[in-house]
Design a protein around this motif. Structure first.
Motif, PDB file in Angstrom:
ATOM      1  N   GLU A 146       0.632  -1.379   0.060  1.00  0.00           N
ATOM      2  CA  GLU A 146       0.048  -0.022   0.422  1.00  0.00           C
ATOM      3  C   GLU A 146       0.785   0.948   0.154  1.00  0.00           C
ATOM      4  OE1 GLU A 146      -1.289  -0.109   5.147  1.00  0.00           O
ATOM      5  OE2 GLU A 146      -2.493  -0.629   3.426  1.00  0.00           O
ATOM      6  N   ARG A 147       2.099   1.281   0.560  1.00  0.00           N
ATOM      7  CA  ARG A 147       2.789   2.797   0.798  1.00  0.00           C
ATOM      8  C   ARG A 147       3.160   2.844  -0.673  1.00  0.00           C
ATOM      9  NH1 ARG A 147       4.006   4.670   5.641  1.00  0.00           N
ATOM     10  NH2 ARG A 147       5.695   6.109   4.395  1.00  0.00           N
ATOM     11  N   GLN A 148       3.583   1.790  -1.109  1.00  0.00           N
ATOM     12  CA  GLN A 148       4.354   2.062  -2.673  1.00  0.00           C
ATOM     13  C   GLN A 148       3.350   2.105  -3.769  1.00  0.00           C
ATOM     14  OE1 GLN A 148       5.098  -0.122   0.145  1.00  0.00           O
ATOM     15  NE2 GLN A 148       7.623  -0.716  -0.731  1.00  0.00           N
ATOM     16  N   LEU A 149       2.383   1.324  -3.383  1.00  0.00           N
ATOM     17  CA  LEU A 149       1.057   2.561  -4.565  1.00  0.00           C
ATOM     18  C   LEU A 149       0.987   3.777  -4.265  1.00  0.00           C
ATOM     19  CD1 LEU A 149      -1.620  -1.384  -3.989  1.00  0.00           C
ATOM     20  CD2 LEU A 149      -0.172  -0.769  -6.165  1.00  0.00           C
ATOM     21  N   ARG A 150       0.586   4.393  -2.881  1.00  0.00           N
ATOM     22  CA  ARG A 150       0.386   5.575  -2.835  1.00  0.00           C
ATOM     23  C   ARG A 150       1.452   6.423  -3.669  1.00  0.00           C
ATOM     24  NH1 ARG A 150      -1.227   4.338   3.380  1.00  0.00           N
ATOM     25  NH2 ARG A 150      -2.963   3.341   3.770  1.00  0.00           N
ATOM     26  N   THR A 151       2.769   5.828  -3.174  1.00  0.00           N
ATOM     27  CA  THR A 151       3.988   6.907  -3.914  1.00  0.00           C
ATOM     28  C   THR A 151       4.122   6.591  -5.213  1.00  0.00           C
ATOM     29  OG1 THR A 151       5.554   6.326  -1.707  1.00  0.00           O
ATOM     30  CG2 THR A 151       6.554   7.072  -3.805  1.00  0.00           C
ATOM     31  N   GLY A 152       3.526   5.952  -5.979  1.00  0.00           N
ATOM     32  CA  GLY A 152       3.686   5.345  -6.899  1.00  0.00           C
ATOM     33  C   GLY A 152       2.498   6.031  -7.855  1.00  0.00           C
ATOM     34  N   VAL A 153       0.855   6.380  -7.000  1.00  0.00           N
ATOM     35  CA  VAL A 153       0.557   7.294  -7.684  1.00  0.00           C
ATOM     36  C   VAL A 153       0.414   8.689  -7.992  1.00  0.00           C
ATOM     37  CG1 VAL A 153      -1.049   7.930  -6.307  1.00  0.00           C
ATOM     38  CG2 VAL A 153      -2.563   6.964  -8.304  1.00  0.00           C
ATOM     39  N   VAL A 154       1.089   8.595  -6.925  1.00  0.00           N
ATOM     40  CA  VAL A 154       1.737  10.372  -6.997  1.00  0.00           C
ATOM     41  C   VAL A 154       2.964  10.701  -8.955  1.00  0.00           C
ATOM     42  CG1 VAL A 154       2.521  12.315  -6.426  1.00  0.00           C
ATOM     43  CG2 VAL A 154       1.612  10.410  -4.550  1.00  0.00           C
ATOM     44  N   HIS A 155       3.107   9.429  -8.812  1.00  0.00           N
ATOM     45  CA  HIS A 155       4.492   9.204  -9.876  1.00  0.00           C
ATOM     46  C   HIS A 155       4.354   9.197 -10.767  1.00  0.00           C
ATOM     47  CE1 HIS A 155       8.351   8.286 -11.990  1.00  0.00           C
ATOM     48  NE2 HIS A 155       7.827   6.324 -12.435  1.00  0.00           N
ATOM     49  N   ALA A 156       2.949   8.856 -11.316  1.00  0.00           N
ATOM     50  CA  ALA A 156       2.245   8.271 -12.095  1.00  0.00           C
ATOM     51  C   ALA A 156       1.396   9.795 -12.717  1.00  0.00           C
ATOM     52  CB  ALA A 156       1.443   7.208 -12.402  1.00  0.00           C
ATOM     53  N   ALA A 157       1.242  10.389 -11.282  1.00  0.00           N
ATOM     54  CA  ALA A 157       0.055  11.568 -12.021  1.00  0.00           C
ATOM     55  C   ALA A 157       0.877  12.762 -12.397  1.00  0.00           C
ATOM     56  CB  ALA A 157      -0.478  12.260 -11.106  1.00  0.00           C
ATOM     57  N   SER A 158       2.102  13.126 -11.813  1.00  0.00           N
ATOM     58  CA  SER A 158       3.536  14.124 -11.876  1.00  0.00           C
ATOM     59  C   SER A 158       3.861  13.536 -13.428  1.00  0.00           C
ATOM     60  CB  SER A 158       4.570  13.296 -11.631  1.00  0.00           C
ATOM     61  OG  SER A 158       4.180  14.121 -10.241  1.00  0.00           O
ATOM     62  N   ASN A 159       4.101  11.928 -14.320  1.00  0.00           N
ATOM     63  CA  ASN A 159       4.596  12.003 -15.317  1.00  0.00           C
ATOM     64  C   ASN A 159       3.169  12.210 -16.148  1.00  0.00           C
ATOM     65  OD1 ASN A 159       6.662  11.077 -14.564  1.00  0.00           O
ATOM     66  ND2 ASN A 159       6.243   8.923 -14.245  1.00  0.00           N
ATOM     67  N   GLY A 160       2.456  12.118 -16.174  1.00  0.00           N
ATOM     68  CA  GLY A 160       1.203  11.889 -17.046  1.00  0.00           C
ATOM     69  C   GLY A 160       0.762  14.046 -16.914  1.00  0.00           C
ATOM     70  N   VAL A 161       1.048  14.544 -16.085  1.00  0.00           N
ATOM     71  CA  VAL A 161       0.722  15.553 -16.443  1.00  0.00           C
ATOM     72  C   VAL A 161       2.051  16.143 -17.769  1.00  0.00           C
ATOM     73  CG1 VAL A 161       1.517  18.383 -15.034  1.00  0.00           C
ATOM     74  CG2 VAL A 161       0.303  16.355 -13.743  1.00  0.00           C
ATOM     75  N   ALA A 162       3.522  15.557 -16.956  1.00  0.00           N
ATOM     76  CA  ALA A 162       4.054  15.590 -17.957  1.00  0.00           C
ATOM     77  C   ALA A 162       4.460  15.308 -19.475  1.00  0.00           C
ATOM     78  CB  ALA A 162       5.269  14.931 -17.635  1.00  0.00           C
ATOM     79  N   ILE A 163       3.504  14.558 -20.326  1.00  0.00           N
ATOM     80  CA  ILE A 163       3.017  13.928 -20.700  1.00  0.00           C
ATOM     81  C   ILE A 163       2.094  15.329 -21.664  1.00  0.00           C
ATOM     82  CG2 ILE A 163       1.799  12.271 -22.589  1.00  0.00           C
ATOM     83  CD1 ILE A 163       2.927   9.898 -20.852  1.00  0.00           C
ATOM     84  N   GLY A 164       1.187  15.621 -20.715  1.00  0.00           N
ATOM     85  CA  GLY A 164      -0.182  16.765 -20.867  1.00  0.00           C
ATOM     86  C   GLY A 164       0.793  17.792 -21.887  1.00  0.00           C
ATOM     87  N   LEU A 165       1.659  18.131 -21.223  1.00  0.00           N
ATOM     88  CA  LEU A 165       2.889  19.324 -21.113  1.00  0.00           C
ATOM     89  C   LEU A 165       2.467  19.081 -22.836  1.00  0.00           C
ATOM     90  CD1 LEU A 165       3.519  20.501 -18.177  1.00  0.00           C
ATOM     91  CD2 LEU A 165       2.042  22.101 -18.976  1.00  0.00           C
ATOM     92  N   TYR A 166       3.747  18.084 -22.493  1.00  0.00           N
ATOM     93  CA  TYR A 166       4.936  18.128 -23.855  1.00  0.00           C
ATOM     94  C   TYR A 166       4.166  17.473 -25.179  1.00  0.00           C
ATOM     95  CZ  TYR A 166       9.212  17.821 -21.769  1.00  0.00           C
ATOM     96  OH  TYR A 166      10.493  17.833 -21.748  1.00  0.00           O
ATOM     97  N   ALA A 167       2.603  16.726 -24.817  1.00  0.00           N
ATOM     98  CA  ALA A 167       1.269  17.258 -26.096  1.00  0.00           C
ATOM     99  C   ALA A 167       0.909  18.672 -26.318  1.00  0.00           C
ATOM    100  CB  ALA A 167       0.046  15.777 -25.750  1.00  0.00           C
ATOM    101  N   GLY A 168       0.415  19.499 -25.233  1.00  0.00           N
ATOM    102  CA  GLY A 168       0.096  20.579 -25.375  1.00  0.00           C
ATOM    103  C   GLY A 168       1.634  21.083 -26.405  1.00  0.00           C
TER     104      GLY A 168
END
Length: 283
Positions: free
Chosen positions: A101-123
């Protein structure tokens, strides 16, 4: 900074997002490609390998954005990074879904950061194509900043929280060279998993019908689950935590999320029927 990163694993508020995402990733019909995305063919997680492409492309684009007349090539690299981020993200999600569970929580923040980065680069890629290079550069630099934060969180996951690390690697440093007794052969029931300690190392012992023995490290290489509490069948043992499946003969992983095999010990019976084991590299 370290306290902030450590605190991510304790954000129970994230569980309302984590739980449905985990179920969705586990239910995805990936078939045999799930093992490929996990990295089983190469013996370690595939995600760190795949992320080199988008990060390299985006970093190179940032350099070109500082040079005159390189806008077209920078846009090409931005697009390459966005496209290559897709398989990298899938590999990351497949790894993430099998964590505590602790790694799952940290991991979803990691994924969210990367998702924002992908969105910015797509834009960035879109507006560059519409003749707005300055805005494209700004979005690109913002994307690189967010991707760097995501990378830092990913490093925390890998090295602080040990996601993807082989949990059996220290064994050869903990076992003394030579043969070590584990007990009389009669103590072990045929076909049943038994647990024995060799110093600080827990071992799984399985006795075959012909009187032979298989001895493996008891802690699963994936997340240190107790194999001795798992099911033994068809020449394999299944980890009770995440379902990783290991052959008893050579420790190779043939199923589940584990990417590293289980270390296997040499065995022999003394003249008075005592089972002895030796770690192959500690001779």
């Amino acid at each position: 900074m370290l306290k902030a990163l450590d605190s991510l694993g304790g954000l129970k508020q994230l569980d309302r997002v984590v739980e449905p995402l985990q179920k969705a990733v586990r239910a995805a019909p990936l078939g045999r490609y799930r093992a490929v995305l996990q990295g089983r063919p190469i013996g370690h997680p595939l995600h760190p390998v795949l992320v080199q492409v988008p990060i390299g492309a985006w970093t190179s684009a940032a350099v070109l954005d500082l040079l005159p007349g390189a806008g077209r090539n920078a846009r090409l690299l931005v697009g390459m990074g966005v496209v290559s981020a897709v398989p990298a993200a899938w590999a990351g999600w497949v790894d993430w879904a099998e964590q505590p569970e602790r790694q799952l929580r940290t991991g979803v923040v990691h994924a969210a950061s990367n998702g924002v980065a992908i969105g910015l680069y797509a834009g960035s890629w879109v507006v560059r194509g519409r003749g707005k290079p300055v805005l494209g550069r700004l979005l690109g630099f913002a994307g690189l900043t967010v991707a760097s934060v995501g990378g830092m969180i990913g490093g925390h996951l890998a090295f602080r929280q040990a996601v993807g690390a082989n949990k059996t690697e220290p064994v050869d440093h903990l076992v003394e060279p030579g043969w070590h007794p584990l007990g009389g052969a009669a103590e072990f029931a045929e076909g049943q998993a038994a647990r024995r300690m060799l110093g600080d190392v827990a071992l799984l012992v399985v006795r075959e019908a012909d009187g032979g023995f298989h001895v493996l490290v008891d802690r699963c290489s994936h997340m240190a689950g107790p194999l001795s509490q798992g099911k033994v069948a068809d020449g394999c043992v299944e980890c009770p935590w995440h379902g990783s499946l290991f052959r008893l003969t050579d420790g190779q992983n043939v199923g589940g999320p584990a990417t590293a095999p289980q270390p296997v010990f040499d065995t022999r019976l003394t003249g008075d029927g005592v089972l002895e084991v030796r770690f192959p590299d500690a001779v």
